[in-house]
Write a protein that holds these residues in place. Structure first.
Motif, PDB file in Angstrom:
ATOM      1  N   GLY A 103      -1.462  -5.493  10.438  1.00  0.00           N
ATOM      2  CA  GLY A 103      -1.483  -4.058  10.398  1.00  0.00           C
ATOM      3  C   GLY A 103      -1.429  -3.823   8.305  1.00  0.00           C
ATOM      4  O   GLY A 103      -1.057  -4.661   7.592  1.00  0.00           O
ATOM      5  N   TYR A 104      -1.345  -2.971   8.038  1.00  0.00           N
ATOM      6  CA  TYR A 104      -1.650  -2.559   6.574  1.00  0.00           C
ATOM      7  C   TYR A 104       0.046  -2.830   6.148  1.00  0.00           C
ATOM      8  O   TYR A 104       0.536  -1.676   6.785  1.00  0.00           O
ATOM      9  N   PRO A 105       0.109  -3.469   5.240  1.00  0.00           N
ATOM     10  CA  PRO A 105       1.755  -2.866   4.763  1.00  0.00           C
ATOM     11  C   PRO A 105       2.003  -1.833   3.747  1.00  0.00           C
ATOM     12  O   PRO A 105       1.536  -1.473   2.484  1.00  0.00           O
ATOM     13  N   TYR A 135      -2.753   4.782  13.678  1.00  0.00           N
ATOM     14  CA  TYR A 135      -1.396   4.860  12.802  1.00  0.00           C
ATOM     15  C   TYR A 135      -1.033   5.931  12.972  1.00  0.00           C
ATOM     16  O   TYR A 135      -0.549   7.089  12.249  1.00  0.00           O
ATOM     17  N   HIS A 136      -1.555   7.086  14.283  1.00  0.00           N
ATOM     18  CA  HIS A 136      -1.045   8.629  14.481  1.00  0.00           C
ATOM     19  C   HIS A 136       0.547   8.255  14.257  1.00  0.00           C
ATOM     20  O   HIS A 136       0.911   9.352  13.877  1.00  0.00           O
ATOM     21  N   ARG A 137       1.833   7.729  15.031  1.00  0.00           N
ATOM     22  CA  ARG A 137       2.650   7.855  14.694  1.00  0.00           C
ATOM     23  C   ARG A 137       3.077   7.897  13.247  1.00  0.00           C
ATOM     24  O   ARG A 137       4.207   8.810  13.482  1.00  0.00           O
ATOM     25  N   GLU A 143     -11.281   7.101   8.980  1.00  0.00           N
ATOM     26  CA  GLU A 143     -10.795   7.105   9.549  1.00  0.00           C
ATOM     27  C   GLU A 143     -10.716   5.870  11.023  1.00  0.00           C
ATOM     28  O   GLU A 143      -9.254   6.239  11.935  1.00  0.00           O
ATOM     29  N   ASN A 144     -11.924   4.794  10.651  1.00  0.00           N
ATOM     30  CA  ASN A 144     -11.409   4.527  11.260  1.00  0.00           C
ATOM     31  C   ASN A 144     -10.159   2.732  11.541  1.00  0.00           C
ATOM     32  O   ASN A 144      -9.883   2.470  12.982  1.00  0.00           O
ATOM     33  N   MET A 177       1.318  -1.405  -0.092  1.00  0.00           N
ATOM     34  CA  MET A 177       0.153   0.140   0.186  1.00  0.00           C
ATOM     35  C   MET A 177       0.974   1.491  -0.034  1.00  0.00           C
ATOM     36  O   MET A 177       2.356   1.696   0.320  1.00  0.00           O
ATOM     37  N   THR A 178       0.851   2.196  -0.959  1.00  0.00           N
ATOM     38  CA  THR A 178       1.126   3.466  -0.732  1.00  0.00           C
ATOM     39  C   THR A 178       0.658   4.327   0.102  1.00  0.00           C
ATOM     40  O   THR A 178      -0.449   4.099   0.692  1.00  0.00           O
ATOM     41  N   TYR A 179       1.588   5.851   1.227  1.00  0.00           N
ATOM     42  CA  TYR A 179       1.039   6.301   1.432  1.00  0.00           C
ATOM     43  C   TYR A 179      -0.444   6.995   0.930  1.00  0.00           C
ATOM     44  O   TYR A 179      -1.333   7.262   2.058  1.00  0.00           O
ATOM     45  N   ALA A 180      -0.188   7.219   0.304  1.00  0.00           N
ATOM     46  CA  ALA A 180      -1.470   7.719  -0.671  1.00  0.00           C
ATOM     47  C   ALA A 180      -2.802   6.957  -0.943  1.00  0.00           C
ATOM     48  O   ALA A 180      -3.535   7.366  -0.047  1.00  0.00           O
ATOM     49  N   GLU A 181      -2.465   5.877  -0.779  1.00  0.00           N
ATOM     50  CA  GLU A 181      -3.426   4.578  -0.589  1.00  0.00           C
ATOM     51  C   GLU A 181      -3.910   4.663   0.897  1.00  0.00           C
ATOM     52  O   GLU A 181      -5.291   4.464   1.239  1.00  0.00           O
ATOM     53  N   TYR A 182      -2.621   4.657   1.505  1.00  0.00           N
ATOM     54  CA  TYR A 182      -3.090   4.358   2.985  1.00  0.00           C
ATOM     55  C   TYR A 182      -4.359   5.994   3.584  1.00  0.00           C
ATOM     56  O   TYR A 182      -5.078   6.044   4.295  1.00  0.00           O
TER      57      TYR A 182
END
Length: 353
Positions: A85-87, A47-49, A41-42, A31-36
């Motif tokens: 967790g999401y990759p 993943y706040h860190r 929000e839930n 997963m790219t950060y853009a996809e993340y």
């Protein structure tokens, strides 16, 4: 799990529930950060860190996920990789070891997808884009981060294969001339398992001098890798991403037999034909068989000139150059100085120290 040491955290329990209720598909590809950012929000609540570091440290580009880590010191950071967790693809400025303590996981590295199983230890190059997917609560993956300085002194500089092997691995990890990772299949090696467990416990408990203790355990892992698995390292083919399990053994074989082996003999030893062996060497090192042998001859000749009283003729025979005049020309071409003059220079340096 051992004494609840690896019990699921609240975050892992939360993502396990999402995984079982339809998010399984999100762990099947990187997963790219853009996809993340497109996730609800839930789904992003734990993943706040990562968001913080992505926005304040990496300026919205792939980058370090541990801000306080000293990439140049001897600090070792240890993290238990989150299950379910999401990759999310990311990279680091430091060396990372990914060790599968139990179970299996999927490791996405650059454009490759690797299945790692129990005992596999992956050494990941700095800046390599990667992500892990762990889809089983009985799988335990321990991530160990360290500086290049610590890795070089504890691993690269003490390889049994010598200078050629260490140079080859440096090209892989730091110059990415082949691939950005190495995998050592240690299987059921109980000593490495125990060391990994001790490393994680030390980091978790943070007793007095825990970083010094962790560093010593990491060095013991490297010693075990060199003793038992150095020639078993799996490296990706630079052209088609297939994995070549013989390349390290081949480099080690040449390092030992450089003074007499021929291309035909090396090919027969590994069950290859000569053309294929030549192509493998060119593909992974950018050099021909003859070039590699010449480099080994000259490197070992330098060492003999520095450390022994052998005559030039004896050294030329020892490194496989049976004509001393040819050896002298070859040495001068490589280093710009004759063997005799090189030895004199080394002796003078020693005298004036």
């Amino acid at each position: 799990m051992r004494d609840g040491l690896f019990a699921l955290t609240d975050a892992e329990k939360f993502y396990k529930q999402l995984y079982e209720n339809g998010d399984r598909k999100l762990l099947k590809k990187p997963m790219t950060y853009a996809e993340y950012e497109q996730l609800s929000e839930n789904r992003r609540k734990y993943y706040h860190r990562i968001e913080h570091y992505h926005e304040t440290v990496t300026t919205n580009t792939p980058g370090n996920t541990i801000k306080e880590f000293d990439a140049d010191g001897d600090q070792v950071e240890v993290v238990l990789h989150g299950r379910y967790g999401y990759p999310i693809m990311h990279n680091h400025a430091y060396i990372e070891l990914v060790y599968v303590y139990s179970g299996a996981c999927t490791h996405f590295i650059e454009d490759q997808k690797l299945l790692m199983k129990k005992g596999d230890l992956c050494i990941l190059a700095p800046e390599a884009m990667h992500a892990l997917a762990v889809e089983d609560e009985d799988t335990v993956v321990i991530n160990i981060m360290m500086s290049r300085h610590l890795f070089d002194s504890s691993f690269l500089k003490i390889l049994k294969g010598g200078r050629m092997t260490s140079d080859f691995l440096e090209n892989i990890l730091y110059r990415k001339k082949v691939s950005p990772y190495l995998i050592f299949p240690t299987g059921e090696d109980s000593w490495i398992q125990e060391l990994a467990l001790r490393i994680y416990k030390e980091r978790k408990e943070k007793d007095y001098l825990y970083n010094e203790s962790v560093t010593l355990y990491v060095k013991q892992i490297f010693i075990q890798l060199i003793r038992k698995y150095e020639m078993m390292a799996i490296i990706s083919d630079p052209l088609d991403n297939s994995q070549e399990s013989n390349i390290m053994a081949l480099m080690g074989y040449l390092s030992v037999n450089y003074n007499h082996v021929t291309l035909k003999q090396a090919a027969q030893f590994f069950g290859y034909n000569e053309n294929y062996l030549g192509k493998i060497l060119m593909r992974y090192t950018g050099k021909t068989f003859s070039n590699l042998i010449s480099e080994l001859q000259m490197e070992n000749a330098k060492k003999l000139l520095e450390e022994t009283n052998m005559s030039i003729t004896e050294i030329s025979v020892e490194v496989g150059c049976y004509d001393s005049s040819h050896f002298t020309r070859k040495f001068k071409k490589a280093y710009g100085v004759t063997p005799n003059n090189y030895r004199k220079e080394m002796q003078e340096r020693t005298t004036y120290k």
